[in-house]
Write an enzyme that holds these catalytic residues in place. Structure first.
Site, PDB file in Angstrom:
ATOM      1  N   LEU A  27      -0.502   5.573   9.170  1.00  0.00           N
ATOM      2  CA  LEU A  27       0.782   5.360   8.518  1.00  0.00           C
ATOM      3  C   LEU A  27       0.700   5.715   7.033  1.00  0.00           C
ATOM      4  O   LEU A  27       1.624   6.289   6.465  1.00  0.00           O
ATOM      5  CB  LEU A  27       1.223   3.902   8.692  1.00  0.00           C
ATOM      6  CG  LEU A  27       1.700   3.529  10.092  1.00  0.00           C
ATOM      7  CD1 LEU A  27       1.785   2.013  10.237  1.00  0.00           C
ATOM      8  CD2 LEU A  27       3.054   4.168  10.390  1.00  0.00           C
ATOM      9  N   GLU A  28      -0.419   5.375   6.417  1.00  0.00           N
ATOM     10  CA  GLU A  28      -0.636   5.762   5.020  1.00  0.00           C
ATOM     11  C   GLU A  28      -0.669   7.279   4.888  1.00  0.00           C
ATOM     12  O   GLU A  28      -0.117   7.849   3.940  1.00  0.00           O
ATOM     13  CB  GLU A  28      -1.946   5.170   4.510  1.00  0.00           C
ATOM     14  CG  GLU A  28      -1.919   3.678   4.294  1.00  0.00           C
ATOM     15  CD  GLU A  28      -3.263   3.116   3.880  1.00  0.00           C
ATOM     16  OE1 GLU A  28      -3.376   1.891   3.750  1.00  0.00           O
ATOM     17  OE2 GLU A  28      -4.212   3.914   3.688  1.00  0.00           O
ATOM     18  N   LEU A  29      -1.316   7.939   5.852  1.00  0.00           N
ATOM     19  CA  LEU A  29      -1.398   9.395   5.815  1.00  0.00           C
ATOM     20  C   LEU A  29      -0.013  10.030   5.885  1.00  0.00           C
ATOM     21  O   LEU A  29       0.269  11.009   5.178  1.00  0.00           O
ATOM     22  CB  LEU A  29      -2.259   9.902   6.975  1.00  0.00           C
ATOM     23  CG  LEU A  29      -2.448  11.421   7.048  1.00  0.00           C
ATOM     24  CD1 LEU A  29      -3.191  11.927   5.811  1.00  0.00           C
ATOM     25  CD2 LEU A  29      -3.204  11.813   8.315  1.00  0.00           C
ATOM     26  N   GLN A  42       0.822  -1.203   0.000  1.00  0.00           N
ATOM     27  CA  GLN A  42       0.000   0.000   0.000  1.00  0.00           C
ATOM     28  C   GLN A  42       0.861   1.259   0.000  1.00  0.00           C
ATOM     29  O   GLN A  42       0.515   2.257  -0.630  1.00  0.00           O
ATOM     30  CB  GLN A  42      -0.954  -0.030   1.192  1.00  0.00           C
ATOM     31  CG  GLN A  42      -1.897  -1.221   1.123  1.00  0.00           C
ATOM     32  CD  GLN A  42      -3.196  -1.004   1.872  1.00  0.00           C
ATOM     33  OE1 GLN A  42      -4.165  -1.675   1.606  1.00  0.00           O
ATOM     34  NE2 GLN A  42      -3.228  -0.079   2.795  1.00  0.00           N
TER      35      GLN A  42
END
Length: 214
Positions: free
Chosen positions: A99-101, A73
């Site tokens: 974490l993606e942010l 991801q």
């Protein structure tokens, strides 16, 4: 592999040096969100509408704790032109989401990835200031996912990413009569941006006093 270890592995394998060269785009849009309910409802409709508009879209998957999946991801985010972040009341309950942010903001600041926040039944000010239950959930998620000094490091990074995103032009669902109209507006904005010749030259940050567009 524990969540903290998986996150550390992802972070170590995706340093800023990964973005120094011209990014190779595999996707037009990455959708970041948290919460199964919003995933089944609003996000699923948005995803479908983007695909119908022939926009190559990668959608975040919830509850991915394995390092390989998290890394996949993160790579998808780095290879995306536009990210749509759907903030909801349950957003900060997901460490994966946060974490993606972090990665999204890194890409935004490094090569100008366009970020489009959506505030779904949550006040943009709560996202900016991490107020009330939104802020409490953020702290709980950090303590569940990390220990020791890692907790404060995670909170600092996540707080910065949330505050930064809340200051970018986006949409508040409360300004629309129904979700379908909001989905239509987002798809229109995305397709317009994708038609720009120099997509990453024009940025449009706004002040925190006006973080939504209607």
């Amino acid at each position: 592999m524990g969540f903290a270890a998986a996150a550390a592995a992802s972070s170590s394998s995706s340093p800023s040096s990964f973005l120094k060269s011209e990014p190779v785009f595999k996707h037009d849009v990455f959708i970041n969100f948290g919460g199964e309910d919003i995933g089944r409802k609003f996000v699923s409709h948005l995803h479908s509408a983007l695909l119908q508009a022939q926009v190559k879209t990668f959608i975040s998957q919830e509850n991915l704790l394995e390092g390989v999946k998290l890394e996949e991801q993160m790579r998808a985010i780095g290879g995306t032109k536009i990210t749509i972040i759907v903030f909801s009341k349950s957003y900060t309950e997901s460490a994966c989401c946060l974490l993606e942010l972090e990665k999204i903001i890194e890409c935004h600041e490094t090569f100008g990835q366009i970020v489009l926040p959506v505030f779904y039944e949550i006040d943009p000010l709560d996202v900016r200031d991490q107020k009330d239950d939104f802020g409490k959930a953020l702290e709980e998620t950090a303590h569940k996912s990390y220990s020791g000094e890692q907790v404060e490091h995670a909170l600092s990074s996540w707080t910065r990413a949330l505050t930064t995103t809340a200051g970018i032009t986006g949409w508040d669902v409360r300004d629309f009569r129904h979700d379908a109209k909001l989905v239509e507006r987002i798809v229109s904005r995305v397709t317009t941006l994708l038609d720009y010749k120099d997509l990453f030259v024009t940025q449009y940050p706004v002040g925190l006093e006006s973080p939504v567009e209607t």
